[in-house]
Design an enzyme around this catalytic site. Structure first.
Site, PDB file in Angstrom:
ATOM      1  N   ASP A 167      26.327 -35.208 -49.339  1.00  0.00           N
ATOM      2  CA  ASP A 167      27.696 -34.894 -49.745  1.00  0.00           C
ATOM      3  C   ASP A 167      27.649 -33.721 -50.703  1.00  0.00           C
ATOM      4  O   ASP A 167      27.187 -33.877 -51.820  1.00  0.00           O
ATOM      5  CB  ASP A 167      28.399 -36.110 -50.334  1.00  0.00           C
ATOM      6  CG  ASP A 167      27.527 -36.929 -51.280  1.00  0.00           C
ATOM      7  OD1 ASP A 167      26.301 -36.957 -51.111  1.00  0.00           O
ATOM      8  OD2 ASP A 167      28.093 -37.522 -52.201  1.00  0.00           O
ATOM      9  N   GLU A 200      17.025 -33.109 -59.570  1.00  0.00           N
ATOM     10  CA  GLU A 200      17.351 -33.821 -58.321  1.00  0.00           C
ATOM     11  C   GLU A 200      17.197 -32.910 -57.107  1.00  0.00           C
ATOM     12  O   GLU A 200      16.991 -33.372 -55.982  1.00  0.00           O
ATOM     13  CB  GLU A 200      18.794 -34.346 -58.369  1.00  0.00           C
ATOM     14  CG  GLU A 200      19.798 -33.207 -58.543  1.00  0.00           C
ATOM     15  CD  GLU A 200      21.260 -33.610 -58.410  1.00  0.00           C
ATOM     16  OE1 GLU A 200      21.555 -34.643 -57.828  1.00  0.00           O
ATOM     17  OE2 GLU A 200      22.110 -32.828 -58.888  1.00  0.00           O
TER      18      GLU A 200
HETATM   19  O1  LIG Z   1      29.606 -38.374 -57.286  1.00  0.00           O
HETATM   20  C1  LIG Z   1      29.474 -37.684 -56.087  1.00  0.00           C
HETATM   21  C2  LIG Z   1      28.474 -38.311 -55.161  1.00  0.00           C
HETATM   22  O2  LIG Z   1      27.280 -38.578 -55.901  1.00  0.00           O
HETATM   23  C3  LIG Z   1      26.254 -39.244 -55.195  1.00  0.00           C
HETATM   24  O3  LIG Z   1      25.625 -38.384 -54.273  1.00  0.00           O
HETATM   25  C4  LIG Z   1      24.582 -37.614 -54.713  1.00  0.00           C
HETATM   26  O4  LIG Z   1      23.666 -38.311 -55.556  1.00  0.00           O
HETATM   27  C5  LIG Z   1      23.053 -39.488 -55.013  1.00  0.00           C
HETATM   28  C6  LIG Z   1      22.120 -40.050 -56.059  1.00  0.00           C
HETATM   29  O5  LIG Z   1      21.026 -39.190 -56.279  1.00  0.00           O
HETATM   30  C7  LIG Z   1      22.346 -39.180 -53.672  1.00  0.00           C
HETATM   31  O6  LIG Z   1      21.995 -40.381 -53.061  1.00  0.00           O
HETATM   32  C8  LIG Z   1      23.278 -38.405 -52.745  1.00  0.00           C
HETATM   33  O7  LIG Z   1      22.520 -37.972 -51.636  1.00  0.00           O
HETATM   34  C9  LIG Z   1      23.823 -37.156 -53.480  1.00  0.00           C
HETATM   35  O8  LIG Z   1      24.634 -36.404 -52.632  1.00  0.00           O
HETATM   36  C10 LIG Z   1      26.764 -40.463 -54.447  1.00  0.00           C
HETATM   37  O9  LIG Z   1      25.762 -41.015 -53.644  1.00  0.00           O
HETATM   38  C11 LIG Z   1      27.953 -40.111 -53.582  1.00  0.00           C
HETATM   39  O10 LIG Z   1      28.410 -41.196 -52.871  1.00  0.00           O
HETATM   40  C12 LIG Z   1      29.030 -39.579 -54.532  1.00  0.00           C
HETATM   41  O11 LIG Z   1      30.202 -39.373 -53.823  1.00  0.00           O
END
Ligand SMILES: OC[C@H]1O[C@H](O[C@H]2O[C@H](CO)[C@@H](O)[C@H](O)[C@H]2O)[C@H](O)[C@@H](O)[C@@H]1O
Length: 546
Positions: free
Chosen positions: A298, A496
């Site tokens: 995302d 990250e």
């Molecule tokens: O708050 C926005 C989005 O944040 C997360 O996504 C991002 O971080 C996660 C944790 O590291 C990772 O799993 C994901 O691939 C990243 O894009 C969350 O998982 C999203 O649902 C949220 O909308």
């Protein structure tokens, strides 16, 4: 029965959430939905009603901010936790010949305690005051704003923990996920109620595979096999779609959240993105944004469509549901095979055959729908226009990583994939493999390089055994470890995501600022070090380090 929605009138939907998020009380929309209520939820809601009554339904931003301060606090639901199985000198470090890399691996191991958390009993005692979903065991968070358990991140975190000999912590994390499956029928995106309307890439059975391989703990497997199976059935019951290619019908999976409201943790952003649409189309817009978030990517040009099926558009045209993703289907194919292996271990031949057949049929569909023999690589399939999306993404290599192709021809598949890799110009990137070649400004696009995608391409190519593929794998494993070391030396943190063009620099874009910590970055670095720098596999590592 599965619960796929969140009913909370504070954290998930309703006037209070709408009013607070639109007032932009915090720069990051996630900050508010992670707050704890000072009072029970009915009191918070009554206080909000008073605010609305006293302001004729139009409170100023200052009044909304005051309401938040009076009714919510930021910290206090998680406590730092010292994992009892933490050791600062796990055995595998001794096998790393290169001193610089060995020291770096030791540093990575030393980061675990700072990412370790446990849910406080208050959360279990007063669930209505929190968005956090309580889980029984301590766990590793990704880091920064990501203060809870995340689904697909944990696959690489668990890999790193097992290399660090932290098997109890790994098992505790697995049991947290199993308890989520038991309560909700599936694994949510993360352990917050606002993540309850979507999952993330289905890697639970593969995490269990890593654990069972490392520990040979068949008793544990026996206790948990039913839950592991039910998670995969959830995907089969909820995320499968019939598609057509060249007049033939196939069944494959896609990301598809049914929830047609803004993501609470990105509420303001989603309202803006979908503002151009009327009510009914808005719902579809939100569903697609949530489906994009379910993919873990995302957001990305991978989910964006212009009218011709290209990517020349923006987030308003995210249409994740119409994509049949290479990686999702490869993960599932591997997970079905993993389940078959589990049942064989447990002596249930019927189930072993049943899941092996499921895996084989999935593999066939992956080959026929997603593989492009001429280009020598797999592509996502656009189910709406019934055509492949011939774009570079590291996820195109996922079948190599997952073994979801005819592995008796691995040399051929490896050779073709290696040619595709060089033909697309990826060799030029010294900072890692970029997420796409499209500079959209989204975080899952060029020039960002994400840790899990490095592992998928590198190990995928290596596992083919093809000479060219193996060379690329080694080059990019080393470039990645070098980039991580360079970044760590200059900023003293692990990020990250990184920049594929400028080695060691952190990545950017998207809707929040870059985070550090970082669970999967540490796990992937340890995994690549273990694969490419340990004794016997490491003849001239110093000479090759760049
Ligand atoms: O708050 C926005 C989005 O944040 C997360 O996504 C991002 O971080 C996660 C944790 O590291 C990772 O799993 C994901 O691939 C990243 O894009 C969350 O998982 C999203 O649902 C949220 O909308």
């Amino acid at each position: 029965d599965t619960i796929q929605s969140c009913e909370s009138l504070i954290y998930c939907q309703g006037k209070l959430l709408d009013t607070v998020q639109k007032a932009r009380v915090f720069d990051d929309s996630k900050t508010f939905v992670d707050m704890i209520q000072r009072n029970p939820a009915n009191v918070t809601l009554a206080n909000f009603e008073n605010l609305m009554d006293s302001t004729d339904d139009h409170p100023t931003d200052e009044e909304v901010t005051q309401f938040v301060t009076d009714n919510f606090v930021s910290e206090g639901e998680l406590e730092d936790w010292s994992p009892a199985d933490y050791k600062n000198n796990p055995k595998f470090l001794k096998k790393i010949e290169d001193i610089v890399v060995r020291d770096f691996a030791r540093t990575l191991v030393s980061i675990w305690p700072s990412l370790a958390r446990k849910v406080k009993p208050e959360v279990t005692d007063n669930p209505d005051r929190h968005s956090l979903i309580p889980v029984p065991n301590g766990f590793m968070v990704p880091g920064g704003r990501f203060k809870e358990l995340y689904y697909w991140d944990s696959y690489w975190i668990i890999k790193g923990l097992l290399l660090s000999e932290m098997t109890d912590t790994a098992r505790g994390m697995l049991e947290n996920f199993l308890s989520l499956v038991q309560r909700f029928g599936f694994v949510p995106n993360g352990s917050r109620i606002y993540y309850l309307n979507r999952s993330q890439p289905p890697l639970l059975s593969l995490m269990a595979g890593l654990y069972v391989e490392a520990t040979k703990d068949v008793d544990w497997l026996e206790k948990n096999i039913d839950t592991l199976e039910s998670e995969l059935k959830w995907w089969l019951n909820n995320r499968v779609i019939d598609i057509e290619r060249d007049g033939v019908k196939y069944t494959l999976a896609h990301y598809a959240s049914e929830s047609g409201t803004p993501r609470p943790e990105s509420y303001y952003e989603d309202i803006r993105t979908c503002a151009v649409y009327g009510e009914e189309e808005k719902e579809n817009c939100y569903q697609n944004l949530k489906s994009g978030a379910e993919s873990g990517w995302d957001f990305s040009s991978r989910w964006i469509f212009d009218p011709k099926g290209g990517t020349n558009s923006n987030l308003t045209h995210v249409e994740a549901k119409r994509v049949i993703p290479v990686d999702l289907n490869s993960y599932l194919c591997k997970a079905f095979k993993q389940l078959s292996v589990f049942y064989e271990l447990l002596g249930d031949a019927d189930k072993a055959i049943q899941w092996l057949e499921k895996s084989s049929s999935w593999q066939k569909s992956i080959e026929l729908v997603l593989y492009d023999r001429t280009d020598g690589i797999w592509y996502d399939y656009d189910s709406a226009l019934q055509q492949p999306r011939k774009l570079f993404f590291p996820s195109n290599f996922a079948p190599l990583w997952a073994g979801s192709y005819d592995v008796s021809l691995s040399d051929e598949y490896g050779s073709r994939a290696a040619r595709y890799f060089t033909d697309t110009g990826i060799m030029d990137y010294t900072g890692g493999i970029p997420t796409s070649l499209d500079q959209s400004g989204e975080q899952w696009d060029y020039p960002n390089a994400w840790p899990p995608l490095q592992e998928i391409v590198v190990l995928g190519l290596k596992q083919t055994g093809n000479e060219e593929a193996a060379k690329i794998a080694e080059t990019f494993a080393r470039r990645w470890v070098d980039a991580n070391i360079r970044g760590y030396n200059s900023d003293k943190v692990m990020f990250e995501k990184y920049d594929a063009v400028h080695s060691g620099q952190y990545g950017g874009g998207g809707e929040y600022t870059v985070q550090s910590g970082f669970g999967w970055s540490n796990g992937v670095a340890l995994s690549l070090i273990n694969n490419f720098y340990v004794e016997g596999d490491n003849k001239s590592s110093k000479a090759r380090r760049r």
